[in-house]
Write a protein that holds these residues in place. Structure first.
Motif, mmCIF file in Angstrom:
data_model
loop_
_atom_site.group_PDB
_atom_site.id
_atom_site.type_symbol
_atom_site.label_atom_id
_atom_site.label_comp_id
_atom_site.label_asym_id
_atom_site.label_seq_id
_atom_site.Cartn_x
_atom_site.Cartn_y
_atom_site.Cartn_z
ATOM 1 N N THR A 1 -12.488 -1.493 55.864
ATOM 2 C CA THR A 1 -12.813 -1.349 54.442
ATOM 3 C C THR A 1 -12.900 -2.711 53.765
ATOM 4 O O THR A 1 -13.841 -2.977 53.016
ATOM 5 C CB THR A 1 -11.756 -0.472 53.727
ATOM 6 N N PHE A 2 -11.925 -3.568 54.026
ATOM 7 C CA PHE A 2 -11.892 -4.887 53.386
ATOM 8 C C PHE A 2 -13.183 -5.656 53.656
ATOM 9 O O PHE A 2 -13.813 -6.188 52.742
ATOM 10 C CB PHE A 2 -10.685 -5.693 53.863
ATOM 11 N N ILE A 3 -13.597 -5.683 54.903
ATOM 12 C CA ILE A 3 -14.795 -6.446 55.293
ATOM 13 C C ILE A 3 -16.067 -5.829 54.708
ATOM 14 O O ILE A 3 -16.908 -6.525 54.128
ATOM 15 C CB ILE A 3 -14.889 -6.548 56.832
ATOM 16 N N LEU A 4 -16.216 -4.512 54.843
ATOM 17 C CA LEU A 4 -17.446 -3.855 54.375
ATOM 18 C C LEU A 4 -17.604 -3.939 52.854
ATOM 19 O O LEU A 4 -18.707 -4.175 52.356
ATOM 20 C CB LEU A 4 -17.487 -2.393 54.830
ATOM 21 N N LYS A 5 -16.526 -3.756 52.101
ATOM 22 C CA LYS A 5 -16.631 -3.801 50.637
ATOM 23 C C LYS A 5 -16.926 -5.223 50.165
ATOM 24 O O LYS A 5 -17.672 -5.427 49.209
ATOM 25 C CB LYS A 5 -15.361 -3.272 49.957
ATOM 26 N N LEU A 6 -16.366 -6.210 50.836
ATOM 27 C CA LEU A 6 -16.677 -7.601 50.504
ATOM 28 C C LEU A 6 -18.175 -7.848 50.701
ATOM 29 O O LEU A 6 -18.838 -8.447 49.843
ATOM 30 C CB LEU A 6 -15.858 -8.556 51.377
ATOM 31 N N CYS A 7 -18.720 -7.349 51.793
ATOM 32 C CA CYS A 7 -20.159 -7.516 52.072
ATOM 33 C C CYS A 7 -21.030 -6.793 51.053
ATOM 34 O O CYS A 7 -22.062 -7.315 50.634
ATOM 35 C CB CYS A 7 -20.478 -7.031 53.481
ATOM 36 N N ILE A 8 -20.612 -5.597 50.622
ATOM 37 C CA ILE A 8 -21.373 -4.867 49.596
ATOM 38 C C ILE A 8 -21.513 -5.735 48.350
ATOM 39 O O ILE A 8 -22.605 -5.902 47.808
ATOM 40 C CB ILE A 8 -20.680 -3.533 49.217
ATOM 41 N N GLY A 9 -20.397 -6.290 47.884
ATOM 42 C CA GLY A 9 -20.418 -7.133 46.691
ATOM 43 C C GLY A 9 -21.259 -8.384 46.864
ATOM 44 O O GLY A 9 -22.038 -8.744 45.982
ATOM 45 N N LEU A 10 -21.104 -9.042 48.004
ATOM 46 C CA LEU A 10 -21.865 -10.272 48.254
ATOM 47 C C LEU A 10 -23.371 -10.009 48.278
ATOM 48 O O LEU A 10 -24.152 -10.771 47.702
ATOM 49 C CB LEU A 10 -21.418 -10.913 49.571
ATOM 50 N N ILE A 11 -23.770 -8.930 48.927
ATOM 51 C CA ILE A 11 -25.202 -8.606 49.024
ATOM 52 C C ILE A 11 -25.769 -8.219 47.664
ATOM 53 O O ILE A 11 -26.806 -8.724 47.241
ATOM 54 C CB ILE A 11 -25.440 -7.499 50.072
ATOM 55 N N ALA A 12 -25.088 -7.304 46.963
ATOM 56 C CA ALA A 12 -25.569 -6.873 45.639
ATOM 57 C C ALA A 12 -25.619 -8.057 44.682
ATOM 58 O O ALA A 12 -26.585 -8.230 43.930
ATOM 59 C CB ALA A 12 -24.673 -5.770 45.082
ATOM 60 N N GLY A 13 -24.599 -8.898 44.715
ATOM 61 C CA GLY A 13 -24.568 -10.071 43.848
ATOM 62 C C GLY A 13 -25.662 -11.073 44.174
ATOM 63 O O GLY A 13 -26.280 -11.655 43.282
ATOM 64 N N PHE A 14 -25.934 -11.270 45.457
ATOM 65 C CA PHE A 14 -26.988 -12.193 45.870
ATOM 66 C C PHE A 14 -28.340 -11.730 45.346
ATOM 67 O O PHE A 14 -29.107 -12.508 44.780
ATOM 68 C CB PHE A 14 -27.023 -12.321 47.400
ATOM 69 N N VAL A 15 -28.631 -10.453 45.531
ATOM 70 C CA VAL A 15 -29.925 -9.916 45.059
ATOM 71 C C VAL A 15 -30.023 -10.010 43.542
ATOM 72 O O VAL A 15 -31.031 -10.466 42.994
ATOM 73 C CB VAL A 15 -30.125 -8.451 45.541
ATOM 74 N N ALA A 16 -28.960 -9.599 42.847
ATOM 75 C CA ALA A 16 -28.990 -9.560 41.379
ATOM 76 C C ALA A 16 -29.061 -10.942 40.748
ATOM 77 O O ALA A 16 -29.791 -11.146 39.768
ATOM 78 C CB ALA A 16 -27.760 -8.821 40.860
ATOM 79 N N HIS A 17 -28.324 -11.894 41.306
ATOM 80 C CA HIS A 17 -28.191 -13.194 40.639
ATOM 81 C C HIS A 17 -28.988 -14.326 41.279
ATOM 82 O O HIS A 17 -29.526 -15.164 40.575
ATOM 83 C CB HIS A 17 -26.715 -13.562 40.528
ATOM 84 N N ASN A 18 -29.070 -14.349 42.608
ATOM 85 C CA ASN A 18 -29.788 -15.435 43.265
ATOM 86 C C ASN A 18 -31.286 -15.173 43.384
ATOM 87 O O ASN A 18 -32.081 -16.103 43.415
ATOM 88 C CB ASN A 18 -29.205 -15.702 44.655
ATOM 89 N N ILE A 19 -31.658 -13.901 43.458
ATOM 90 C CA ILE A 19 -33.079 -13.562 43.549
ATOM 91 C C ILE A 19 -33.640 -13.200 42.176
ATOM 92 O O ILE A 19 -34.625 -13.760 41.726
ATOM 93 C CB ILE A 19 -33.315 -12.416 44.560
ATOM 94 N N ALA A 20 -32.972 -12.251 41.492
ATOM 95 C CA ALA A 20 -33.533 -11.711 40.240
ATOM 96 C C ALA A 20 -33.031 -12.391 38.972
ATOM 97 O O ALA A 20 -33.659 -12.272 37.929
ATOM 98 C CB ALA A 20 -33.239 -10.215 40.154
ATOM 99 N N HIS A 21 -31.897 -13.086 39.047
ATOM 100 C CA HIS A 21 -31.316 -13.766 37.868
ATOM 101 C C HIS A 21 -31.204 -12.801 36.690
ATOM 102 O O HIS A 21 -31.681 -13.077 35.588
ATOM 103 C CB HIS A 21 -32.152 -14.996 37.494
#
Length: 198
Positions: free
Chosen positions: A87-107
């Motif tokens: 759970t710890f690893i998968l939830k960390l990855c969910i946040g990192l991926i969603a955050g990357f798309v939202a902020h690094n790609i779409a701003h």
């Protein structure tokens, strides 16, 4: 300097709040589903708060919020305690991926029209939760089979049931994220609490 300290405190407080929401959503609002292999999976919206945290605070803070909240929920529930490391690893990855798309790609924290924000918050949610739909059963199978020593056929059955529940969770979670983010964003802006993530 003072402003930066306030930003850090605000981010930490909001991360703790989102972790608590992940915990509450999983612990008290889940629908447990026993699987034929003797394990249990659940329908819940805990992952939605992980993605929401990533949209509001960035991928790192969102991932940490989801990891902490959902891992603590697992640790305090005898049914899910063995799943805590996964759970710890998968939830960390969910946040990192969603955050990357939202902020690094779409701003998305920059000034855009609401159509753009809806589109990219939806895409970011699908990316993060879609990752979980694919990886949760795969990681779960290998974790149960090779780490916990569950017999292979039982691990396959558990992974199959978990995949179905994870897909439903992702669909419902995506809707929750977009609706809540679009409701909270203008309120935070009006209150002067909306943060631009770079």
């Amino acid at each position: 300097m003072k402003n930066r300290d306030n930003d850090k405190v605000y981010k930490l407080v909001l991360t703790a709040l989102m972790a608590a929401l992940c915990y509450v959503a999983f612990t008290f609002l889940k629908i447990p589903i026993p699987t034929p292999g003797g394990d249990t999976t659940a329908l819940h919206i805990g992952n939605a708060f992980c993605v929401l945290a990533a949209l509001l605070l960035g991928g790192g803070y969102g991932g940490v919020a989801g990891s902490l909240g959902m891992t603590i929920a697992d640790l305090l529930d005898p049914v899910y305690i063995t799943s805590a490391p996964k759970t710890f690893i998968l939830k960390l990855c969910i946040g990192l991926i969603a955050g990357f798309v939202a902020h690094n790609i779409a701003h998305i924290t920059e000034d855009h029209d609401s159509k753009y924000i809806v589109k990219w918050s939806l895409i970011a949610s699908i990316a993060g939760l879609g990752f979980n739909v694919v990886m949760d059963p795969i990681v779960g199978y290998f974790y149960k089979n090779y780490i916990l020593g569950v017999e292979s056929s039982a691990a396959k059955i558990m992974a199959t049931w978990a995949a179905g529940a994870t897909l439903v969770n992702a669909i419902v979670g995506t809707i929750v994220v977009v609706v809540v983010y679009m409701a909270v964003r203008p309120v935070l802006k009006k209150a002067g609490l909306f943060m631009k993530i770079k």
